[in-house]
Design an enzyme around this catalytic site. Structure first.
Site, mmCIF file in Angstrom:
data_model
loop_
_atom_site.group_PDB
_atom_site.id
_atom_site.type_symbol
_atom_site.label_atom_id
_atom_site.label_comp_id
_atom_site.label_asym_id
_atom_site.label_seq_id
_atom_site.Cartn_x
_atom_site.Cartn_y
_atom_site.Cartn_z
ATOM 1 C CG HIS A 199 -0.989 85.584 54.187
ATOM 2 N ND1 HIS A 199 -0.428 85.466 55.428
ATOM 3 C CD2 HIS A 199 -0.372 84.664 53.410
ATOM 4 C CE1 HIS A 199 0.486 84.510 55.421
ATOM 5 N NE2 HIS A 199 0.543 84.017 54.197
ATOM 6 C CD GLU A 200 -1.590 90.810 54.405
ATOM 7 O OE1 GLU A 200 -1.083 90.746 55.535
ATOM 8 O OE2 GLU A 200 -1.004 90.377 53.384
ATOM 9 C CG LEU A 233 -20.965 73.428 47.355
ATOM 10 C CD1 LEU A 233 -21.406 72.295 48.266
ATOM 11 C CD2 LEU A 233 -20.418 74.599 48.161
ATOM 12 C CG ASP A 245 2.193 81.927 52.297
ATOM 13 O OD1 ASP A 245 2.946 81.638 53.241
ATOM 14 O OD2 ASP A 245 2.322 82.956 51.619
ATOM 15 C CB CYS A 267 5.492 84.164 50.070
ATOM 16 S SG CYS A 267 6.162 85.721 50.680
#
EC number: 1.7.1.13
Length: 141
Positions: A97-98, A80, A63, A56
């Site tokens: 997060h955004e 992958l 997070d 954060c």
């Protein structure tokens, strides 16, 4: 090259040597792609990455999220192991997060130019708040 530049290079080199091989792979990680084996066929690829972590930018607390990627490839397909290492590179980043989900979308589109892609970040609840971020991109026709 002056004294400071030489010392800085030696310091960086010695730090790289002290890193574990997995840490070096993560630091050097980039989204690698390969040719789509079925160009012209419309098919969907779903990737789930359940160990996403970042920090954060306000509290510094970690997070945790599962990142879901659903895409229809164009001429390139993402490798992958490379996407796993790329996602792991967020572990020490201070990022919201955004911003993290939007940055993953931007980097994914830049790497493999899919026809369509949807990325969802499903973050574990923190402080009784559950956050889900979804972003999409469609290639212009």
């Amino acid at each position: 090259m002056n004294y400071d530049e030489t010392n800085n290079e030696l310091f960086q080199e010695s730090n790289m040597q002290e890193l574990k091989y997995g840490e070096r792979n993560i630091l050097e990680g980039e989204l690698i792609t390969f040719p789509n084996p079925r160009i012209g066929r419309r098919y969907e690829i779903n990737i789930s990455l359940p160990e996403f972590t970042c920090k954060c930018p306000f509290s510094g607390y970690p997070d945790f999220a599962t990142i879901h990627i659903k895409y229809i490839p164009n001429e390139r397909v993402v490798e992958l192991k490379a996407i796993k290492l790329y996602i792991n590179s967020y572990r020490e980043r201070y990022i919201s997060h955004e911003e993290s989900v939007n940055q993953i979308l931007d980097d994914f589109v830049a790497a493999c130019d899919p026809l369509e892609v949807k990325i969802k970040g499903d973050f574990l609840p923190r402080g009784n708040v559950h956050t889900t971020i979804e972003v999409e991109h469609y290639k212009a026709s």
